[in-house]
Design a protein around this motif. Structure first.
Motif, short mmCIF file in Angstrom:
data_model
loop_
_atom_site.label_atom_id
_atom_site.label_comp_id
_atom_site.label_asym_id
_atom_site.label_seq_id
_atom_site.Cartn_x
_atom_site.Cartn_y
_atom_site.Cartn_z
N ILE A 185 -15.21 62.76 -6.77
CA ILE A 185 -13.53 62.76 -6.83
C ILE A 185 -13.29 63.03 -5.29
N TYR A 186 -12.31 62.13 -5.10
CA TYR A 186 -11.90 62.22 -3.50
C TYR A 186 -10.55 61.81 -3.54
N PHE A 187 -9.53 63.16 -3.36
CA PHE A 187 -8.12 62.82 -3.71
C PHE A 187 -7.32 63.21 -2.44
N THR A 205 -3.00 59.16 -3.87
CA THR A 205 -3.83 58.14 -4.53
C THR A 205 -5.32 58.70 -4.73
N LEU A 206 -5.72 58.67 -6.12
CA LEU A 206 -7.08 59.19 -6.39
C LEU A 206 -8.06 58.07 -5.83
N SER A 208 -11.53 57.89 -5.30
CA SER A 208 -12.57 57.74 -6.44
C SER A 208 -12.76 59.05 -7.40
N GLN A 210 -12.55 60.86 -11.16
CA GLN A 210 -11.65 60.96 -12.22
C GLN A 210 -11.34 62.63 -12.25
N LEU A 211 -9.87 62.86 -12.30
CA LEU A 211 -9.38 63.88 -12.50
C LEU A 211 -9.15 64.38 -14.03
N SER A 233 0.90 60.78 -13.98
CA SER A 233 0.49 59.55 -13.24
C SER A 233 1.72 58.40 -14.02
N ASN A 242 -7.61 58.20 -13.52
CA ASN A 242 -8.98 57.45 -12.83
C ASN A 242 -8.64 56.93 -11.53
N ALA A 243 -9.48 56.60 -10.83
CA ALA A 243 -9.61 56.13 -9.55
C ALA A 243 -8.71 54.91 -9.34
N VAL A 247 -1.31 59.80 -8.36
CA VAL A 247 -1.22 60.98 -9.48
C VAL A 247 -0.49 62.02 -8.69
#
Length: 640
Positions: A185-187, A205-206, A208, A210-211, A233, A242-243, A247
């Motif tokens: 996860i990288y948000f 923007t997400l 990578s 999944q949140l 979203s 999802n990536a 969000v």
């Protein structure tokens, strides 16, 4: 399967970007009173494009509308990193302008691959002028990612070409491949605010992962824990995102005042945070200055903007259009990921210098390494397969093994994927697992450390010929490679298996090493042993022996190390046979008696309290006797 594409606008101020988004989606992306009053975008605006076609194709199209004014390029940069498809907006009555070019360069540097060129305000010019403008566009966009982009003419105010643009956007998005993203996860957070009844909300923007609602995550670089209360979203509350999605996250566990633009939400213990990074930098072609070692810069990546300095490898200065390898030293620690794109801008005046990607997160010390070697390592990292990248991160760690937790952060791989690669590299004998599922060393480093261990041990054996070997801790402290105790044990076991070293009583020696006494030393040794054996229960002290026999301390220590003597205190040593003799005496005693007092024991061995007490305590220690208050009883190791 859902497909998420982020669309980003680009272009000069007043070329109609926000008006175009309103025509496409019906949303007003200029939300601030100041923006509405001045008629210009100041902050990034957000919307999404949705119709029957996107719903049928399970296609999510998020839109980021960026400011066009040169003063707000930093805002455009905060959005550009997440863009998949660029809408490059050019007003037909003005053509390509300075910010068109800078935005195009930034998108290029950020690795955007696909674009649609939107020629707006066509109602203000005639057909002949439009043809000339299109030719001019092609010249300006030559040799860029937008060189072959389709051009579509629109008038947002009269809604000419808007439906055609929607169709083209959807068709293009459906043909695009999803970006290859990391597993974690990288948000990046680009907005933070509070809503009545909800509390703290962040948007972004997400990139990578999944949140999911109820996820417990961390805010970086502060590494503070938070929890996702709910997700939104594309205008809908969702259970997961999802990536590639825009969000909004309602979070708990952390106050709004603790969060700022550029912070990252990720899984706990998943990211490296540092001020030091290495990477590749490509300078833009139209710079009118050179970049020098130590230059101050503005660093932009994802939603983060911070200052720092740039240092060039193998160069004192870099020229326009050149590709160089660099170290970045930032003012504040950042949490980045491998191959993350970035853009650098000049400190003053604010001009885009170039961009590139991060190749080493928190690199190891480079003081003793030639620049050319560092450049070669970075080049290899840039072009290597994922498997080779993992191997290189282990190989490039100069002074210590690499732990799997560090590799997870450097590669942004999940544990399962990383372990599969590590198992392959281990099977191929490219790396060695030192501690199971914890730390690894590359074979090239392993050979160096083995040679160093063998030399330290051999030198020690040569210098201290009467000592049976070197202690593990002393050996570990003399190595120029940091090893934990268990890691050293693993390496020593390899050397034992190869019969290069041997170990006795935690002392390490070369396998061929043997203590050799001179005839004079042997004669003294025999006399000393005889003396201790003769006075079995009341021996002389260490100092008396050393003085009377003019014995070197090293030879006395040899007697202990080789098991001729046992030590009960710094001065009291006994012949090794004292233990067997005492067992025999105590066995006979306890056949007839239940308990034993110290005075009785003293009389049994015909000695004094000075010797009797430490000997009886030794019997307690080895469980020949068992002490209860002031008496001893038969112990579990005394067979009667």
């Amino acid at each position: 399967m859902q497909k998420n594409i982020i669309i980003g606008t680009a272009g000069h101020i007043d070329h109609g970007k926000s008006t175009l988004i309103k025509a496409l989606t019906g949303d007003e992306t200029d939300r601030l009173d100041q923006e509405k009053a001045r008629g210009i975008s100041i902050e990034n605006g957000f919307s999404h494009l949705e119709n029957e076609k996107t719903r049928a194709e399970n296609l999510k199209l998020g839109i980021v509308d960026v400011p066009g004014h040169e003063k707000f390029v930093n805002k455009m940069l905060s959005a550009a990193a997440g863009v998949d498809l660029a809408l490059i907006v050019v007003a037909a009555d003005e053509g390509v302008m300075p910010q068109t070019k800078e935005h195009l360069a930034i998108l290029d540097l950020m690795g955007v691959k696909k674009a649609i060129i939107v020629l707006t305000k066509i109602d203000l010019v005639d057909r002949e002028w439009l043809q000339l403008i299109e030719l001019d566009l092609r010249d300006h966009f030559k040799n860029s990612f937008a060189e072959t982009a389709e051009v579509i003419r629109v008038s947002s105010t009269k809604e000419e070409g808007i439906n055609e643009l929607k169709e083209l956007i959807i068709k293009t998005a459906l043909r695009m491949d999803q970006q290859q993203r990391s597993e974690i996860i990288y948000f990046p957070i680009d907005r933070v605010f509070s809503l009545k009844g909800l509390g703290t909300v962040v948007t972004g923007t997400l990139f990578s992962g999944q949140l999911k609602a109820e996820d417990e995550l961390s805010l970086y670089p502060a590494e503070k824990r938070l929890k996702i209360k709910s997700l939104e979203s594309h205008g809908r509350e969702e259970q997961q995102a999802n990536a590639g999605s825009r969000v909004g996250i309602n979070i708990s566990g952390i106050d709004k005042s603790e969060i700022k633009r550029g912070d990252i939400i990720a899984e706990p213990n998943s990211l490296l945070k540092s001020k030091f990074f290495e990477g590749e930098l490509r300078l833009v072609e139209n710079l009118n200055f050179t970049v020098k070692n130590g230059d101050q810069i503005h660093f932009h990546t994802a939603a983060l903007e911070t200052r720092g300095r740039i240092y060039l490898y193998n160069k004192k200065k870099a020229f326009p259009g050149e590709k160089v390898y660099i170290t970045l030293i930032l003012e504040k620690a950042a949490a980045l990921v491998f191959k993350q794109k970035f853009v650098l801008r000049r400190n003053s005046p604010l001009t885009t210098i170039g961009g590139g990607e991060i190749l080493e997160l928190d690199p190891p010390p480079r003081r003793k390494i030639d620049d050319s070697r560092i450049v070669n390592k970075l080049k290899e990292l840039k072009n290597a397969s994922l498997k080779r990248v993992v191997e290189l991160f282990i190989e490039n760690n100069q002074n210590e093994p690499v732990e799997i937790e560090s590799l997870k952060k450097k590669t942004t791989l999940k544990y399962k994927s990383l372990k599969e690669i590590l198992n392959e590299l281990t099977a191929e004998e490219k790396i060695l697992e030192l501690i199971t599922e914890k730390s690894y060393i590359h074979q090239t480093k392993l050979k160096h450390v083995e040679r160093k261990i063998l030399k330290i041990v051999s030198d020690y054996n040569q210098k201290y010929g009467l000592k049976p070997g070197i202690k593990k801790e002393e050996l570990r402290s003399r190595l120029d490679f940091k090893l934990k105790r268990k890691e050293l044990d693993s390496l020593l076991q390899l050397l034992y298996n190869k019969e290069l070293l041997k170990e006795k009583n935690n002392l390490i020696a070369h396998s061929s090493f043997q203590i050799k006494l001179s005839p004079e030393m042997k004669e003294i040794k025999d006399k000393v042993i005889k003396k201790y054996k003769k006075h079995l229960f009341s021996p002389p002290t260490r100092t008396e022996i050393i003085n009377n026999y003019q014995l070197e301390e090293e030879l006395f220590n040899y007697l202990e190390n080789e098991g001729f003597l046992i030590r009960l205190s710094s001065e009291l040593y006994f012949h090794i046979s004292v233990l067997a003799e005492l067992k025999k005496i105590l066995k006979d005693y306890f056949r007839e008696n239940e308990s034993l007092a110290l005075a009785e024991f003293r009389d049994l061995i015909g000695s004094s309290r000075r010797y009797a007490l430490p000997l009886l305590e030794k019997m307690d220690q080895i469980k020949v006797t068992k002490r209860v208050e002031d008496h001893r009883y038969s112990g579990e190791n005394l067979e009667i």
